[in-house]
Design a protein around this motif. Sequence first.
Motif, PDB file in Angstrom:
ATOM      1  N   ARG A  45       0.866  -1.178  -0.117  1.00 31.51           N
ATOM      2  CA  ARG A  45      -0.078   0.032  -0.033  1.00 31.51           C
ATOM      3  C   ARG A  45       0.997   1.458   0.046  1.00 31.51           C
ATOM      4  NH1 ARG A  45      -4.813  -2.258   2.938  1.00 31.51           N
ATOM      5  NH2 ARG A  45      -5.770  -3.290   1.317  1.00 31.51           N
ATOM      6  N   THR A 178      -8.329 -10.721  -1.018  1.00 30.68           N
ATOM      7  CA  THR A 178      -7.941  -9.537  -0.389  1.00 30.68           C
ATOM      8  C   THR A 178      -7.788  -9.869   1.138  1.00 30.68           C
ATOM      9  OG1 THR A 178      -8.727  -7.233  -0.073  1.00 30.68           O
ATOM     10  CG2 THR A 178     -10.430  -9.040  -0.050  1.00 30.68           C
ATOM     11  N   ASP A 179      -7.589  -8.771   1.992  1.00 30.59           N
ATOM     12  CA  ASP A 179      -7.208  -8.774   3.365  1.00 30.59           C
ATOM     13  C   ASP A 179      -8.281  -9.127   4.025  1.00 30.59           C
ATOM     14  OD1 ASP A 179      -8.208  -6.269   3.137  1.00 30.59           O
ATOM     15  OD2 ASP A 179      -6.232  -5.299   3.885  1.00 30.59           O
ATOM     16  N   ASP A 187     -17.452  -1.287   6.556  1.00 32.35           N
ATOM     17  CA  ASP A 187     -15.993  -1.289   6.626  1.00 32.35           C
ATOM     18  C   ASP A 187     -15.459  -1.868   7.877  1.00 32.35           C
ATOM     19  OD1 ASP A 187     -13.247  -1.107   6.479  1.00 32.35           O
ATOM     20  OD2 ASP A 187     -13.344   0.572   5.249  1.00 32.35           O
ATOM     21  N   ARG A 189     -12.737  -1.858   9.288  1.00 33.65           N
ATOM     22  CA  ARG A 189     -11.868  -1.143   9.946  1.00 33.65           C
ATOM     23  C   ARG A 189     -12.481   0.333  10.766  1.00 33.65           C
ATOM     24  NH1 ARG A 189      -7.550   0.359   5.011  1.00 33.65           N
ATOM     25  NH2 ARG A 189      -7.677  -1.713   4.194  1.00 33.65           N
TER      26      ARG A 189
HETATM   27  P1  ADP Z   1      -6.750  -5.124  -2.142  1.00 29.63           P
HETATM   28  O1  ADP Z   1      -5.549  -4.087  -2.043  1.00 29.63           O
HETATM   29  O2  ADP Z   1      -6.761  -6.360  -2.071  1.00 29.63           O
HETATM   30  O3  ADP Z   1      -7.659  -4.853  -3.604  1.00 29.63           O
HETATM   31  P2  ADP Z   1      -8.643  -3.094  -0.982  1.00 29.63           P
HETATM   32  O4  ADP Z   1      -7.825  -2.200   0.111  1.00 29.63           O
HETATM   33  O5  ADP Z   1      -8.836  -2.486  -2.344  1.00 29.63           O
HETATM   34  O6  ADP Z   1      -7.675  -4.491  -1.118  1.00 29.63           O
HETATM   35  O7  ADP Z   1     -10.010  -3.745  -0.482  1.00 29.63           O
HETATM   36  C1  ADP Z   1     -10.051  -4.353   0.843  1.00 29.63           C
HETATM   37  C2  ADP Z   1     -10.464  -3.278   1.744  1.00 29.63           C
HETATM   38  O8  ADP Z   1     -11.781  -3.094   1.778  1.00 29.63           O
HETATM   39  C3  ADP Z   1     -10.617  -4.008   3.488  1.00 29.63           C
HETATM   40  O9  ADP Z   1      -9.407  -3.973   3.916  1.00 29.63           O
HETATM   41  C4  ADP Z   1     -11.720  -3.200   4.023  1.00 29.63           C
HETATM   42  O10 ADP Z   1     -10.874  -2.262   5.245  1.00 29.63           O
HETATM   43  C5  ADP Z   1     -12.142  -2.332   2.909  1.00 29.63           C
HETATM   44  N1  ADP Z   1     -13.697  -2.358   3.055  1.00 29.63           N
HETATM   45  C6  ADP Z   1     -14.562  -1.122   2.900  1.00 29.63           C
HETATM   46  N2  ADP Z   1     -15.711  -1.434   2.884  1.00 29.63           N
HETATM   47  C7  ADP Z   1     -15.819  -2.939   3.058  1.00 29.63           C
HETATM   48  C8  ADP Z   1     -16.915  -4.004   3.127  1.00 29.63           C
HETATM   49  N3  ADP Z   1     -18.240  -3.346   3.189  1.00 29.63           N
HETATM   50  N4  ADP Z   1     -16.593  -5.114   3.235  1.00 29.63           N
HETATM   51  C9  ADP Z   1     -15.548  -5.632   3.261  1.00 29.63           C
HETATM   52  N5  ADP Z   1     -14.457  -4.828   3.089  1.00 29.63           N
HETATM   53  C10 ADP Z   1     -14.411  -3.321   3.144  1.00 29.63           C
END
Ligand code: ADP
Length: 408
Positions: A45, A178-179, A187, A189
């Motif tokens: 990131r 993903t994570d 979210d 977080r």
């Molecule tokens: P990647 O790098 O794998 O594409 P992203 O950061 O784009 O990952 O997406 C994953 C993140 O999306 C999670 O860490 C989470 O914090 C965020 N997120 C936001 N809204 C949601 C949601 N409704 N459900 C799951 N994750 C969510």
Amino acid sequence: MRILVQKFGGTSVATPERRTQVAAKVSEAVSEGYSPVVVVSAIGRSGDPYATDTLLSLVKGIYGDVPKRELDLLMSCGEIISGAVLVTTLQSLGFEAVLLTGGQAGIITNDSFGDARIIRVEPQAILEHVENGVIVVVTGFQGGTEEGQITTLGRGGSDTTASALGVALNAEAIDIYTDVEGIMTADPRIVEDARILDTVTYTEITQLAHQGAKVIHPRAVEIAMQRNIPIRIKSTFSDAPGTLVTSMQPNMGAGTDITGDRLITGIAHTPNVTQIRVSMQDVENVRDAHKKIFKAMALADISVDFISVQPESVLYTVRDEVGDKAVQILQNMGFTPAMIPSCAKISIVGAGISGVPGVMAKMVEAMSDAGVEILQSADSHATIWILVKKENMVVAVQALHKKFQLGA
Ligand code: ADP
Ligand code: MG
């Protein structure tokens, strides 16, 4: 041939240990009889050495305008690096693997550098490798023009790559690793007890994604939906089943009627928006003014949202970065705009909201009890939005999540 597209996000490929876990997911697919086509994002990131934002920081704000074509060449390096590293990881485990850039993989785009649109996918190169039992790794987030220029697809572009390949290869599924362990009711977080959704429809997740749920890019969902290719959102780091995205309504087994729709799917938030209010009080020709305001914004390439046009005032939001510019334009036109920067848009999304009385009342009550001022609201058939100050965003999302009992 049973093709499975597996996309791994930035955090999934960040360390050697994690890349081993990625390889394990690829290996699992092979043992299940699939031919995996793997899409990777850049490593890490913002702040990590080879992340896209880090590459951008080498030039942005230092040398003035950066040529768009070269900017795309620079940004495309992140995925090339992580793809090469992943191919090496796979080979070290005994797999035959090859890395293709977006262009080499047949992803043809227009020449809108930085935000290119995929025109079509020519999958022959991938298929040749797959037929020879080779695992193809494709750099996410990029394509090539007909003339062979490298382009990038904009934010969330690796998800789009995965979907476009899934459709072109008629894959059995598109797995987005993903994570987090799936799509959640908010979210995680922000909301500790956010719950993983077993299944969601393309429409539900598109809405959530458009409203700021970062977990998948909305364009990726729209592409997969065209061919009804199922998407699964899963964690690279666990064996949890994840979330299945299809056109099927949840709870809609044989004999179930549509009232089985769940009311609310989840809550999404978009921070960093500015509210602009233009009073019509001293304006002579109000209708003309309405027209001129939005024309001026469009001409300045400022995208507007949350629009509410009334005889007394015009209300809308823009992204914080362009707030001052928008106000300047309005002032130059002779208006007296007021702005509230640093707001957040919070959206409740659910196919069942439509026509159900009391959802808005509950929302207002939750905000009132939490001491959060609502600056603006609007609704459509499957979404209700409110605008709040950004400092209230977390409290507001948490309060709504609780009020609608979305938690685990
Ligand atoms: P990647 O790098 O794998 O594409 P992203 O950061 O784009 O990952 O997406 C994953 C993140 O999306 C999670 O860490 C989470 O914090 C965020 N997120 C936001 N809204 C949601 C949601 N409704 N459900 C799951 N994750 C969510
Ligand atoms: Mg992502």
